[in-house]
Scaffold this motif. Structure first.
Motif, PDB file in Angstrom:
ATOM      1  N   MET A   1     -29.875 -10.846 -23.472  1.00  0.00           N
ATOM      2  CA  MET A   1     -30.202  -9.450 -23.634  1.00  0.00           C
ATOM      3  C   MET A   1     -29.941  -8.719 -22.310  1.00  0.00           C
ATOM      4  O   MET A   1     -30.256  -9.222 -21.237  1.00  0.00           O
ATOM      5  N   LYS A   2     -29.369  -7.532 -22.426  1.00  0.00           N
ATOM      6  CA  LYS A   2     -29.078  -6.747 -21.233  1.00  0.00           C
ATOM      7  C   LYS A   2     -30.355  -6.236 -20.583  1.00  0.00           C
ATOM      8  O   LYS A   2     -31.307  -5.882 -21.261  1.00  0.00           O
ATOM      9  N   GLN A   3     -30.313  -6.234 -19.258  1.00  0.00           N
ATOM     10  CA  GLN A   3     -31.395  -5.678 -18.457  1.00  0.00           C
ATOM     11  C   GLN A   3     -30.753  -4.795 -17.397  1.00  0.00           C
ATOM     12  O   GLN A   3     -29.677  -5.102 -16.898  1.00  0.00           O
ATOM     13  N   THR A   4     -31.412  -3.711 -17.066  1.00  0.00           N
ATOM     14  CA  THR A   4     -30.894  -2.827 -16.028  1.00  0.00           C
ATOM     15  C   THR A   4     -31.341  -3.327 -14.665  1.00  0.00           C
ATOM     16  O   THR A   4     -32.534  -3.508 -14.423  1.00  0.00           O
ATOM     17  N   TYR A   5     -30.352  -3.563 -13.796  1.00  0.00           N
ATOM     18  CA  TYR A   5     -30.606  -3.985 -12.425  1.00  0.00           C
ATOM     19  C   TYR A   5     -30.140  -2.871 -11.493  1.00  0.00           C
ATOM     20  O   TYR A   5     -29.244  -2.097 -11.829  1.00  0.00           O
ATOM     21  N   HIS A   6     -30.721  -2.838 -10.312  1.00  0.00           N
ATOM     22  CA  HIS A   6     -30.378  -1.837  -9.308  1.00  0.00           C
ATOM     23  C   HIS A   6     -29.787  -2.553  -8.097  1.00  0.00           C
ATOM     24  O   HIS A   6     -30.253  -3.628  -7.726  1.00  0.00           O
ATOM     25  N   GLY A   7     -28.770  -1.941  -7.500  1.00  0.00           N
ATOM     26  CA  GLY A   7     -28.115  -2.574  -6.373  1.00  0.00           C
ATOM     27  C   GLY A   7     -27.703  -1.575  -5.322  1.00  0.00           C
ATOM     28  O   GLY A   7     -27.760  -0.356  -5.526  1.00  0.00           O
ATOM     29  N   SER A   8     -27.278  -2.123  -4.179  1.00  0.00           N
ATOM     30  CA  SER A   8     -26.864  -1.275  -3.061  1.00  0.00           C
ATOM     31  C   SER A   8     -26.076  -2.097  -2.061  1.00  0.00           C
ATOM     32  O   SER A   8     -26.083  -3.330  -2.091  1.00  0.00           O
ATOM     33  N   CYS A   9     -25.445  -1.375  -1.148  1.00  0.00           N
ATOM     34  CA  CYS A   9     -24.851  -2.021   0.014  1.00  0.00           C
ATOM     35  C   CYS A   9     -25.978  -2.239   1.033  1.00  0.00           C
ATOM     36  O   CYS A   9     -27.128  -1.851   0.801  1.00  0.00           O
ATOM     37  N   HIS A  10     -25.652  -2.810   2.165  1.00  0.00           N
ATOM     38  CA  HIS A  10     -26.665  -3.116   3.180  1.00  0.00           C
ATOM     39  C   HIS A  10     -27.304  -1.858   3.767  1.00  0.00           C
ATOM     40  O   HIS A  10     -28.524  -1.790   3.962  1.00  0.00           O
ATOM     41  N   CYS A  11     -26.509  -0.834   4.039  1.00  0.00           N
ATOM     42  CA  CYS A  11     -27.042   0.375   4.685  1.00  0.00           C
ATOM     43  C   CYS A  11     -27.586   1.392   3.678  1.00  0.00           C
ATOM     44  O   CYS A  11     -28.080   2.446   4.076  1.00  0.00           O
ATOM     45  N   LYS A  12     -27.502   1.075   2.395  1.00  0.00           N
ATOM     46  CA  LYS A  12     -28.019   1.912   1.295  1.00  0.00           C
ATOM     47  C   LYS A  12     -27.233   3.204   1.080  1.00  0.00           C
ATOM     48  O   LYS A  12     -27.674   4.080   0.359  1.00  0.00           O
ATOM     49  N   ALA A  13     -26.053   3.317   1.681  1.00  0.00           N
ATOM     50  CA  ALA A  13     -25.218   4.494   1.419  1.00  0.00           C
ATOM     51  C   ALA A  13     -24.704   4.471  -0.020  1.00  0.00           C
ATOM     52  O   ALA A  13     -24.525   5.514  -0.636  1.00  0.00           O
ATOM     53  N   ARG A  51     -23.275   2.306 -13.453  1.00  0.00           N
ATOM     54  CA  ARG A  51     -23.448   3.695 -13.028  1.00  0.00           C
ATOM     55  C   ARG A  51     -23.604   3.746 -11.512  1.00  0.00           C
ATOM     56  O   ARG A  51     -24.570   3.207 -10.969  1.00  0.00           O
ATOM     57  N   LEU A  52     -22.639   4.369 -10.865  1.00  0.00           N
ATOM     58  CA  LEU A  52     -22.727   4.598  -9.429  1.00  0.00           C
ATOM     59  C   LEU A  52     -23.674   5.766  -9.223  1.00  0.00           C
ATOM     60  O   LEU A  52     -23.458   6.850  -9.758  1.00  0.00           O
ATOM     61  N   LEU A  53     -24.750   5.553  -8.492  1.00  0.00           N
ATOM     62  CA  LEU A  53     -25.772   6.586  -8.304  1.00  0.00           C
ATOM     63  C   LEU A  53     -25.505   7.425  -7.056  1.00  0.00           C
ATOM     64  O   LEU A  53     -25.652   8.645  -7.084  1.00  0.00           O
ATOM     65  N   THR A  54     -25.167   6.763  -5.960  1.00  0.00           N
ATOM     66  CA  THR A  54     -24.869   7.480  -4.712  1.00  0.00           C
ATOM     67  C   THR A  54     -23.758   6.753  -3.975  1.00  0.00           C
ATOM     68  O   THR A  54     -23.540   5.558  -4.177  1.00  0.00           O
ATOM     69  N   GLY A  55     -23.062   7.487  -3.132  1.00  0.00           N
ATOM     70  CA  GLY A  55     -22.131   6.875  -2.210  1.00  0.00           C
ATOM     71  C   GLY A  55     -20.679   6.800  -2.640  1.00  0.00           C
ATOM     72  O   GLY A  55     -19.913   6.048  -2.033  1.00  0.00           O
ATOM     73  N   ASP A 106     -30.537  -5.582  -5.818  1.00  0.00           N
ATOM     74  CA  ASP A 106     -31.783  -5.549  -5.044  1.00  0.00           C
ATOM     75  C   ASP A 106     -32.980  -6.110  -5.789  1.00  0.00           C
ATOM     76  O   ASP A 106     -33.971  -6.497  -5.170  1.00  0.00           O
ATOM     77  N   ASP A 107     -32.906  -6.144  -7.116  1.00  0.00           N
ATOM     78  CA  ASP A 107     -34.074  -6.553  -7.904  1.00  0.00           C
ATOM     79  C   ASP A 107     -33.782  -7.735  -8.833  1.00  0.00           C
ATOM     80  O   ASP A 107     -34.402  -7.878  -9.878  1.00  0.00           O
ATOM     81  N   LEU A 108     -32.877  -8.604  -8.422  1.00  0.00           N
ATOM     82  CA  LEU A 108     -32.550  -9.802  -9.198  1.00  0.00           C
ATOM     83  C   LEU A 108     -33.361 -10.978  -8.654  1.00  0.00           C
ATOM     84  O   LEU A 108     -33.142 -11.409  -7.512  1.00  0.00           O
TER      85      LEU A 108
END
Length: 138
Positions: A1-13, A51-55, A106-108
């Protein structure tokens, strides 16, 4: 089942979210690009699952194409961390896909990551639908 995960680069840009079904598998490839990054990706996602949120302006793009298809790998211009890629590979149906670098999530939970099945691809020989003879190093 799909779950939404959130991610980022190291500097959070660069931040993103992705709908991933880890039970459907993860991927490791032996091509020189993946090997040098020790890349471990979420399986092929549909473009709507990412979905790209920022950067967007912080991302650099490294692309490669050939008879086999095309891939683009994205990384932060500031910190250099690879976050995701996209492309299409003929041997895998030729449909557009997005791949997410699991290390950028970030939340895996580690327990969830190590329990996920792994699919190996022989990108070194442009045989993306085949398992390489050696996978222990991936």
């Amino acid at each position: 089942m799909k779950q939404t995960y959130h991610g980022s680069c190291h500097c959070k840009a660069v931040t993103f979210e992705a709908d991933i079904d880890l039970d459907a598998g993860t991927a490791k490839c032996n091509c020189t690009f993946c090997w040098k990054q020790r890349m471990w990706n979420a399986g092929q996602l549909g473009p709507a699952d990412f979905r790209l949120l920022t950067g967007a302006d912080a991302l650099a793009d490294y692309g490669k194409s050939g008879e086999w298809g095309e891939t683009h790998q994205h990384f932060c211009r500031t910190c250099g961390i690879a976050t995701h890629g996209h492309g299409r590979i003929e041997a895998m149906g030729g449909e557009p896909f997005v791949s997410v670098h699991l290390a950028a999530l970030d939340d895996l939970p580690v327990e969830t990551l190590v329990a996920a099945p792994v699919h190996y691809m022989d990108g070194l020989h442009d045989a993306w639908d085949k398992t390489p003879a050696e996978t222990r190093h991936l």
